[in-house]
Design an enzyme around this catalytic site. Sequence first.
Site, PDB file in Angstrom:
ATOM      1  N   ASP A 127      -0.417   4.004  -3.583  1.00 22.35           N
ATOM      2  CA  ASP A 127      -1.444   3.173  -4.220  1.00 22.35           C
ATOM      3  C   ASP A 127      -0.826   2.262  -5.274  1.00 22.35           C
ATOM      4  O   ASP A 127      -0.812   2.608  -6.451  1.00 22.35           O
ATOM      5  CB  ASP A 127      -2.485   4.102  -4.853  1.00 22.35           C
ATOM      6  CG  ASP A 127      -3.686   3.387  -5.416  1.00 22.35           C
ATOM      7  OD1 ASP A 127      -3.870   2.194  -5.118  1.00 22.35           O
ATOM      8  OD2 ASP A 127      -4.448   4.020  -6.166  1.00 22.35           O
ATOM      9  N   GLU A 175      -5.246  -1.804  -0.048  1.00 24.14           N
ATOM     10  CA  GLU A 175      -5.408  -0.424  -0.509  1.00 24.14           C
ATOM     11  C   GLU A 175      -5.179   0.543   0.657  1.00 24.14           C
ATOM     12  O   GLU A 175      -5.264   0.159   1.833  1.00 24.14           O
ATOM     13  CB  GLU A 175      -6.818  -0.229  -1.078  1.00 24.14           C
ATOM     14  CG  GLU A 175      -7.109  -1.035  -2.332  1.00 24.14           C
ATOM     15  CD  GLU A 175      -6.571  -0.384  -3.595  1.00 24.14           C
ATOM     16  OE1 GLU A 175      -5.953   0.696  -3.497  1.00 24.14           O
ATOM     17  OE2 GLU A 175      -6.770  -0.956  -4.682  1.00 24.14           O
ATOM     18  N   HIS A 206      -2.448  -4.821  -5.981  1.00 27.07           N
ATOM     19  CA  HIS A 206      -2.268  -4.576  -7.415  1.00 27.07           C
ATOM     20  C   HIS A 206      -1.003  -3.746  -7.602  1.00 27.07           C
ATOM     21  O   HIS A 206      -0.769  -2.763  -6.890  1.00 27.07           O
ATOM     22  CB  HIS A 206      -3.491  -3.889  -8.031  1.00 27.07           C
ATOM     23  CG  HIS A 206      -3.718  -2.473  -7.610  1.00 27.07           C
ATOM     24  ND1 HIS A 206      -3.058  -1.403  -8.187  1.00 27.07           N
ATOM     25  CD2 HIS A 206      -4.535  -1.931  -6.680  1.00 27.07           C
ATOM     26  CE1 HIS A 206      -3.456  -0.287  -7.645  1.00 27.07           C
ATOM     27  NE2 HIS A 206      -4.347  -0.561  -6.716  1.00 27.07           N
ATOM     28  N   GLU A 212      -5.745  -3.549 -11.927  1.00 26.79           N
ATOM     29  CA  GLU A 212      -6.822  -2.956 -11.126  1.00 26.79           C
ATOM     30  C   GLU A 212      -7.169  -1.544 -11.587  1.00 26.79           C
ATOM     31  O   GLU A 212      -8.336  -1.142 -11.561  1.00 26.79           O
ATOM     32  CB  GLU A 212      -6.421  -2.941  -9.653  1.00 26.79           C
ATOM     33  CG  GLU A 212      -7.567  -2.620  -8.688  1.00 26.79           C
ATOM     34  CD  GLU A 212      -7.708  -1.133  -8.387  1.00 26.79           C
ATOM     35  OE1 GLU A 212      -8.705  -0.756  -7.740  1.00 26.79           O
ATOM     36  OE2 GLU A 212      -6.838  -0.348  -8.804  1.00 26.79           O
TER      37      GLU A 212
END
Length: 361
Positions: free
Chosen positions: A102, A156, A71, A129
């Site tokens: 992230d 992730e 994402h 996300e």
Amino acid sequence: MSSTPLLDHLEALVACDTQNPPRRIDGDSAIFNYCDKVVGAEFDTLIWDYEDGHVSWFARRGNPRVLFNVHLDTVPCGEGWSSDPLKLQIRDGRAYGRGACDIKGAAAALLTLAGQDVENMALLFTSDEEGAGGCCVSNFLATGQANQFEQVIVAEPTSCRAVLGHRGFLSVKTRFHGEPGHSSEARALQENANHQMARWAAGALKVAEARKSSPEDPGSCLNIGIIDGGTKSNVIAGSAFVHWSARLKPGDSSEAFLRDIQDCAGKVSSAEWEVPFLGEPLPADGQSDQPSRDFCGRHGLPIGKAVDFWTEASVFSAAGLPALVLGPGHIEQAHAADEWVELQQLEKAYELYAAVVKNDG
């Protein structure tokens, strides 16, 4: 700043403002144009713009058996930064910037690999996300495009260890309704909305407690976060509001847990249930982590412990696709001011992804 293809890509990705909220992004946004440019004509690309900041970018070359999912949206930059959060900074072996950990660092590693004339590779980059209301992965699954893949890797931050299990996340807003009146009326015991809420809460806590296998086991991690109701101590409360959440263990069902919690309200309650977010655990109910475990064995991927944070790997798992989580960085750095990822972690992620692409595509 030392220039390498990986860091060049990360610098470009961090510079693209993809904060969610407000999620001001569409199919023509600079970040997707950049991804198109990097993969070039050798990849077949598709883009779906579902409006309101929900965008999926899919790139495929050859006949890959593995899908990498990232994402590109980030949490808001927030306060407390020592430098511009949208300008990558390299110092002391770390890359600083919003999304560096992230999870734009993983995206940069994958784009670096995609630019190296790989034979088989598939990427799914999404934009929704972070925050409630994500639909990109579910809509991609609905297209049937995912059926060609044997394994999904969701990138992730896991310290470059393959995570095969994580908790689900369930967020629910519950409203109870009573009949206001004078507190001297005996009917208050049953009709007071706060009383209904209190009886429900007691039952819900018992349900969560019953799921503990031992005193040390956190069980379903039920948390009643917000309570609001009534007007005065001598007035029967006409309404009560509770915002609660739960984190289910791998293999449990968030939907089944919600039904059990709803039953605690009893038949006499006029409770209303709003579910802003329901994410299943990994693996999802009825699925096994054995295919992903076998995949790690074939590729020499180090396996880490299950984690407590939720990822979209469980969405793929619920659709019947083996999924694991593997990416650079540590979850402690995600969402923080001065977010960072170690350069060594970026390089390690690139090496692991390259090995997978070389062997399985």
